[in-house]
Design a protein around this motif. Sequence first.
Motif, short mmCIF file in Angstrom:
data_model
loop_
_atom_site.label_atom_id
_atom_site.label_comp_id
_atom_site.label_asym_id
_atom_site.label_seq_id
_atom_site.Cartn_x
_atom_site.Cartn_y
_atom_site.Cartn_z
N ASN A 1 -3.34 2.82 -1.97
CA ASN A 1 -4.48 2.14 -1.34
C ASN A 1 -5.38 1.43 -2.34
N ILE B 1 0.84 -1.20 0.00
CA ILE B 1 0.00 0.00 0.00
C ILE B 1 0.87 1.25 0.00
N LEU C 1 -6.02 -3.08 -2.35
CA LEU C 1 -5.06 -3.50 -1.32
C LEU C 1 -5.54 -3.12 0.07
N SER C 2 -6.10 -1.92 0.20
CA SER C 2 -6.57 -1.48 1.51
C SER C 2 -7.76 -2.31 1.99
#
Length: 223
Positions: free
Chosen positions: A177, A172, A199-200
């Motif tokens: 993000n 990240i 990814l977040s």
Amino acid sequence: MGTLYLVPTPIGNLEDITFRSIRILKEVDLILAEDTRNSGKLLQHYEINQPMHAYHMHNEHKVVDKFVQRLKNGESMALISDAGTPGISDPGFLLTRACLESGIRVECLPGATAMIPALVNSGLPSERFVFEGFLPVKKGRQTRLLALKEESRTMIFYESPHKLLRTLEDLITSLGNDRPASVSRELTKIYEETVRGSLSEILEYYKENPVKGEFVIVVGGKK
């Protein structure tokens, strides 16, 4: 001279092995196994009784010359890892190179590997991709992540459960993000799971759910 066979083994489900692999394992003079106890279960399941010898990252430099000499003398050997294809984030390269330098025949059989099912199942572009394996734990980690910031191909990583959260956080920081990603764990096993999203979003999921098993992280490249 003998022949060295690189034989893929199941990454979970014992049915994921080819008929040819079973035949080769029954015919060779010696099986080199990353963990003889783990491989013993597979061999017992298929009634394979060939002798085994440990061959792993901690002893390969010490024993490679001995096995090359035995291959030169006409013995045939199969190299297997705990799961998947030898040489892919597992021991195999050193022995393969030594055999080729000595004129010994090397055959790699097709078979199981974790990265391809995870890539295809991710829903991310798969026509061009780069396999990164395990990221460095300390030295070189940030340099590698920085280099991948401009990578346009889909990226594939392997990760262990106790480092998954840290790796997701580092990805990240480097990639952002919102970079699309997919995380697969325990592929072909009872508790197989694939989580897709940014990814977040995936990081938040694994902060709230158990982190168990072996993981494959697939991340979309930069657009």
